[in-house]
Design a protein around this motif. Structure first.
Motif, PDB file in Angstrom:
ATOM      1  N   UNK A 243      87.643 -77.775 -25.740  1.00 39.10           N
ATOM      2  CA  UNK A 243      86.920 -77.078 -26.562  1.00 39.10           C
ATOM      3  C   UNK A 243      87.093 -77.407 -28.125  1.00 39.10           C
ATOM      4  N   UNK A 244      88.500 -77.205 -28.337  1.00 41.66           N
ATOM      5  CA  UNK A 244      88.956 -77.630 -29.828  1.00 41.66           C
ATOM      6  C   UNK A 244      88.120 -78.975 -30.505  1.00 41.66           C
ATOM      7  N   UNK A 245      88.295 -80.065 -29.400  1.00 41.13           N
ATOM      8  CA  UNK A 245      87.884 -81.462 -29.830  1.00 41.13           C
ATOM      9  C   UNK A 245      86.462 -81.342 -29.812  1.00 41.13           C
ATOM     10  N   UNK A 246      85.729 -80.589 -28.694  1.00 46.21           N
ATOM     11  CA  UNK A 246      84.178 -80.783 -29.078  1.00 46.21           C
ATOM     12  C   UNK A 246      83.552 -79.966 -30.252  1.00 46.21           C
ATOM     13  N   UNK A 247      84.368 -78.748 -30.702  1.00 47.65           N
ATOM     14  CA  UNK A 247      84.021 -78.077 -31.807  1.00 47.65           C
ATOM     15  C   UNK A 247      84.288 -79.137 -32.913  1.00 47.65           C
ATOM     16  N   UNK A 248      85.424 -79.757 -33.013  1.00 45.62           N
ATOM     17  CA  UNK A 248      85.538 -80.763 -34.167  1.00 45.62           C
ATOM     18  C   UNK A 248      84.525 -81.744 -34.139  1.00 45.62           C
ATOM     19  N   UNK A 249      84.146 -82.393 -33.039  1.00 47.43           N
ATOM     20  CA  UNK A 249      83.410 -83.342 -33.106  1.00 47.43           C
ATOM     21  C   UNK A 249      81.855 -82.859 -33.418  1.00 47.43           C
ATOM     22  N   UNK A 250      81.429 -81.739 -32.851  1.00 44.56           N
ATOM     23  CA  UNK A 250      80.372 -81.272 -33.389  1.00 44.56           C
ATOM     24  C   UNK A 250      80.079 -81.008 -34.573  1.00 44.56           C
ATOM     25  N   UNK A 251      81.173 -80.396 -35.403  1.00 47.76           N
ATOM     26  CA  UNK A 251      80.955 -80.275 -36.803  1.00 47.76           C
ATOM     27  C   UNK A 251      80.705 -81.570 -37.635  1.00 47.76           C
ATOM     28  N   UNK A 252      81.746 -82.464 -37.249  1.00 43.56           N
ATOM     29  CA  UNK A 252      81.267 -83.846 -37.649  1.00 43.56           C
ATOM     30  C   UNK A 252      79.637 -84.186 -37.546  1.00 43.56           C
ATOM     31  N   UNK A 253      79.169 -84.086 -36.305  1.00 44.91           N
ATOM     32  CA  UNK A 253      78.003 -84.544 -36.010  1.00 44.91           C
ATOM     33  C   UNK A 253      76.942 -83.756 -36.841  1.00 44.91           C
ATOM     34  N   UNK A 254      77.234 -82.663 -37.344  1.00 43.51           N
ATOM     35  CA  UNK A 254      76.324 -81.959 -37.991  1.00 43.51           C
ATOM     36  C   UNK A 254      76.169 -81.978 -39.284  1.00 43.51           C
ATOM     37  N   UNK A 255      77.327 -82.956 -39.830  1.00 41.30           N
ATOM     38  CA  UNK A 255      77.139 -83.206 -41.282  1.00 41.30           C
ATOM     39  C   UNK A 255      75.987 -84.004 -41.960  1.00 41.30           C
ATOM     40  N   UNK A 256      75.545 -85.109 -41.268  1.00 45.43           N
ATOM     41  CA  UNK A 256      74.536 -86.014 -41.638  1.00 45.43           C
ATOM     42  C   UNK A 256      73.277 -85.263 -41.795  1.00 45.43           C
ATOM     43  N   UNK A 257      72.871 -84.088 -40.641  1.00 41.27           N
ATOM     44  CA  UNK A 257      71.861 -83.222 -40.707  1.00 41.27           C
ATOM     45  C   UNK A 257      71.716 -82.548 -42.063  1.00 41.27           C
ATOM     46  N   UNK A 258      73.065 -81.798 -42.211  1.00 44.04           N
ATOM     47  CA  UNK A 258      73.176 -80.862 -43.478  1.00 44.04           C
ATOM     48  C   UNK A 258      72.893 -81.607 -44.638  1.00 44.04           C
ATOM     49  N   UNK A 259      73.459 -82.818 -44.628  1.00 50.20           N
ATOM     50  CA  UNK A 259      73.366 -83.652 -45.872  1.00 50.20           C
ATOM     51  C   UNK A 259      71.852 -83.976 -46.175  1.00 50.20           C
ATOM     52  N   UNK A 260      71.188 -84.439 -45.238  1.00 46.71           N
ATOM     53  CA  UNK A 260      69.780 -84.683 -45.451  1.00 46.71           C
ATOM     54  C   UNK A 260      69.034 -83.453 -45.633  1.00 46.71           C
ATOM     55  N   UNK A 261      69.167 -82.664 -45.038  1.00 45.31           N
ATOM     56  CA  UNK A 261      68.338 -81.336 -45.397  1.00 45.31           C
ATOM     57  C   UNK A 261      68.715 -80.897 -46.863  1.00 45.31           C
ATOM     58  N   UNK A 262      69.911 -80.818 -47.303  1.00 45.17           N
ATOM     59  CA  UNK A 262      70.257 -80.499 -48.619  1.00 45.17           C
ATOM     60  C   UNK A 262      69.590 -81.426 -49.537  1.00 45.17           C
ATOM     61  N   UNK A 263      69.584 -82.807 -49.491  1.00 48.68           N
ATOM     62  CA  UNK A 263      69.079 -83.571 -50.322  1.00 48.68           C
ATOM     63  C   UNK A 263      67.575 -83.285 -50.662  1.00 48.68           C
ATOM     64  N   UNK A 264      66.915 -83.071 -49.259  1.00 44.88           N
ATOM     65  CA  UNK A 264      65.601 -83.379 -49.429  1.00 44.88           C
ATOM     66  C   UNK A 264      64.884 -81.880 -49.168  1.00 44.88           C
TER      67      UNK A 264
END
Ligand SMILES: Nc1ncnc2c1ncn2[C@@H]1O[C@H](COP(=O)(O)OP(=O)(O)O)[C@@H](O)[C@H]1O
Ligand SMILES: [Mg+2]
Lengths: 279, 385
Positions: A243-264
């Motif tokens: 689970x720990x690894x899955x959580x960590x990977x998921x957090x990384x995966x969410x970053x680009x979306x968060x950035x995109x939404x933030x910029x635009x």
């Protein structure tokens, strides 16, 4: 009737703020839980503690060292960026034509597009898999890029069309009188004010590709072509789920979306409303 | 610079609707021609055909001696100002004004110079770096004008360019637009539905109704000599009073309901055609200013007087507008008057301030019979000679 003016911090307590706070909490709690847990060591994963006892980056380390998570990220970026670019390149002229040009049979076309865009992907997975196998596209980027483009195109065309319909036709006509070519008119006159519509369509498409699971799982079984969602789901072995690894990977995966939404964020909000109001 | 000539120009839209029924019009070099008429009469269609934005179904459109029917808009060397301005929201004022010049690949410093020059003419110098969203309505209107004049076109087309402004600004801009047009000195077609705008701005005014040209001439001529009921009712504010009437045999007088107004001999000289209407029904038109109230110094002749029941008195300071009823039937030209005027009913007279006019009482007018207008009761055509 006006309620008496309240002073101090009390004035911030009213029905609306309370409801808003609860809603935000409700929506963000799972994400917060994921974020916090990704910093917990293996020992603390099961606990419901809000703060990790001894925060560590071990989960992130594991994701990248024990699994080929970097490869998944690369695959996801390639597939999502290419699909989004293709969708925008096709949906822009299509949306322009459907929104602004006199054309026969516009309505049936639009209705067909709408119907396609709500068609459940799972219904076509099996035939598509057979097709992919037959033309030898399984375990390739185009196995995902082509269907992603196809599935996201209709909705994007709708968004862009609605946005373009809101642009007064006189803007184009002035440009035409001034001697601008059709391409020049599209590029310098129509596209700039339609940009929020393009951003909205782009973000929707990118997010859909970035998180797509079924096709990715079905068409690309080779580890070298796996995208993030499938890669994460297949973390671990038969007897344990990291689970720990899955959580960590998921957090990384969410970053680009968060950035995109933030910029635009501004463009997207105005894109969503403008398409609705003006269109 | 160029003249513009419309020769039986027609427009049938793809849905079969005939919006323009064959119009003849010619606009001289440097002339400001105002195209006026009620909403939906085809003004915009005519303008768009001149611009090349709509195809021409029939007839000929000439710039100078060149037939331009099939020329694309960019080859017609025209500039157009649209009702909604259609400014490019993502460009600055300077960017908007200079766009056409950039398309022609003019050198940058020349574009700058021309944009600044246009900005100066229009009083936009301080706003050149702003985006349209940051401007007021009047400034946006001027940017649209600037975009047109900077091109130095040979024909200028404007479609209700002032209708989005508030009343006060509109009056100011009227003067400014006609002044700019004179400065630039190009043939201009200016479309409006506002007859006041038409009267104050046009070198000549063309009145349209339901896709047909009614009359074209200098504003004063339209006012003094309307060719038909529609033009008579449309031009002028308050509108001309139109009543059903009967001419007596020999045209010595005209009956308005139960009253009779004597017609002078000179009227039979200036309107010889009236003779044919002796004993027949006609429509009589009288401008509000041709109905002064009878006062002590009025001519003694009592037989040109008309008595009305006053329904409303509006004091404007310089004059009184007296609304009155007589027992003759009012005639309304379709579409020529606005709802308020029709709803008010009765006639309107402009009389001197301090006249003792009171609502509910009667007032006697001294009809200026030389200024009466007569129209055929069936066709609505003016009876001149
Ligand atoms: N594209 C079109 N197709 C069909 N009918 C049209 C079209 N454009 C305008 N019309 C009709 O032609 C008539 C004249 O329109 P328009 O020239 O816009 O009038 P105006 O500018 O005088 O208000 C109107 O009845 C309008 O409904
Ligand atoms: Mg119009």
């Amino acid at each position: 009737m006006r309620s008496p003016v309240r002073k101090g911090w009390h004035r911030y307590i009213n029905g609306i703020t309370v409801a808003t706070t609860l809603t935000v909490l409700f929506v963000t709690l799972p994400i917060l839980f994921m974020l916090v847990s990704s910093f917990k060591g293996t020992a603390g994963i099961g606990s419901a503690a809000i703060y990790p006892k001894d925060p560590s980056l071990i989960n992130y380390n594991t994701a990248f060292s024990q699994y080929t998570f970097a490869r998944y990220i690369l695959n996801s970026v390639i597939v999502s960026v290419t699909s989004t670019a293709l969708v925008l390149a096709l949906a822009t002229p299509a949306g322009y034509a459907l929104g602004r040009l006199p054309m026969r049979g516009k309505m049936p076309l639009l209705v067909a597009l709408l119907m396609i865009s709500v068609f459940p992907a799972i219904a076509v997975i099996a035939p598509m898999f057979l097709l992919m196998r037959q033309i030898g596209w399984t375990n390739s980027y185009q196995a995902l890029v082509v269907p992603y483009t196809a599935f996201n195109l209709p909705f994007s065309i709708w968004i862009i069309r609605n946005y373009m319909m809101g642009i007064p036709k006189e803007m184009e006509e002035t440009a035409r009188i001034d001697g601008a070519s059709p391409i020049r008119t599209l590029v310098s006159i129509i596209l700039p004010p339609a940009r929020p519509g393009l951003f909205t369509a782009g973000i929707f498409t990118f997010t859909a590709c970035w998180t797509e699971f079924l096709m990715s799982l079905s068409f690309n079984s080779d580890n070298n072509f796996r995208t993030i969602p499938v890669g994460i789901a297949l973390f671990g072995g038969q007897y344990q789920i990291p689970y720990g690894t899955i959580f960590a990977a998921s957090c990384v995966a969410a970053i680009p979306i968060a950035i995109l939404v933030f910029i635009f964020r501004r463009s997207v909000v105005s894109g969503l409303t403008a398409g609705a109001v003006k269109g | 610079m160029s003249t513009v000539e419309l020769d039986q120009v027609r427009k049938i839209y793809p849905n079969g609707y005939e919006a323009v029924h064959g119009i003849d019009l010619d606009i001289a070099e440097g002339e400001l021609m105002v195209l006026v008429g009620p909403s939906g009469c085809g003004k915009t269609t005519v303008l768009r055909m001149i611009a090349g934005l709509e195809s021409i179904t029939g007839g000929q459109l000439r710039f100078g001696d060149k037939v331009v029917n099939d020329l694309s808009p960019k080859d017609r060397d025209i500039a157009m100002v649209f009702q909604n301005y259609a400014l490019y929201p993502h460009m600055t004022v300077a960017g908007n004004i200079g766009f056409a010049l950039r398309l022609r690949n003019l050198p940058k410093d020349e574009i700058d110079r021309k944009v600044k020059e246009a900005g100066k003419i229009l009083g936009l110098t301080e706003w050149l770096d702003r985006k349209p969203a940051q401007l007021s309505g009047g400034q946006r209107q001027r940017v649209a004008m600037g975009r047109a004049i900077v091109r130095n076109p040979s024909v200028f087309l404007m479609d209700e360019p002032l209708s989005n402004l508030d009343a006060k600004l509109r009056v100011q801009m009227r003067a400014q637009v006609s002044q700019i047009q004179r400065t630039v000195g190009v043939a201009t077609v200016y479309v409006t539905h506002d007859q006041t705008e038409a009267m104050t701005m046009g070198d000549r005014v063309a009145v349209m109704r339901a896709g047909r040209l009614q009359q074209c001439g200098p504003p004063q001529h339209l006012y003094d000599h309307p060719d038909n009921l529609f033009v008579a009712a449309f031009i002028g504010s308050p509108a001309m009073n139109l009543f059903e009437a009967t001419l007596t045999e020999g045209c010595r007088s005209v009956r308005l309901g139960s009253q009779e107004v004597a017609l002078g001999d000179e009227l039979r000289v200036t309107h010889p055609a009236l003779a044919a209407y002796g004993g027949k029904k006609v429509v009589v038109g009288v401008r509000p200013e041709s109905l002064p109230a009878v006062h002590d110094g009025s001519p003694a002749t009592a037989d040109t007087r008309l008595v009305g029941d006053v329904t409303l008195v509006e004091a404007l300071g310089s004059e009184l507008q007296v609304h009155f009823n007589i027992d003759a039937k009012r005639v309304y030209a379709e579409e020529a008057m606005d709802e308020d005027e029709i709803a008010a009913g009765g006639g309107v007279a402009r009389v001197a301030p301090h006249t003792a006019a009171v609502a509910g009482e009667r007032l006697t007018f001294a009809v200026d019979t030389a200024a009466l207008h007569f129209f055929d009761a069936d066709s609505g055509a003016a009876i001149w000679n």
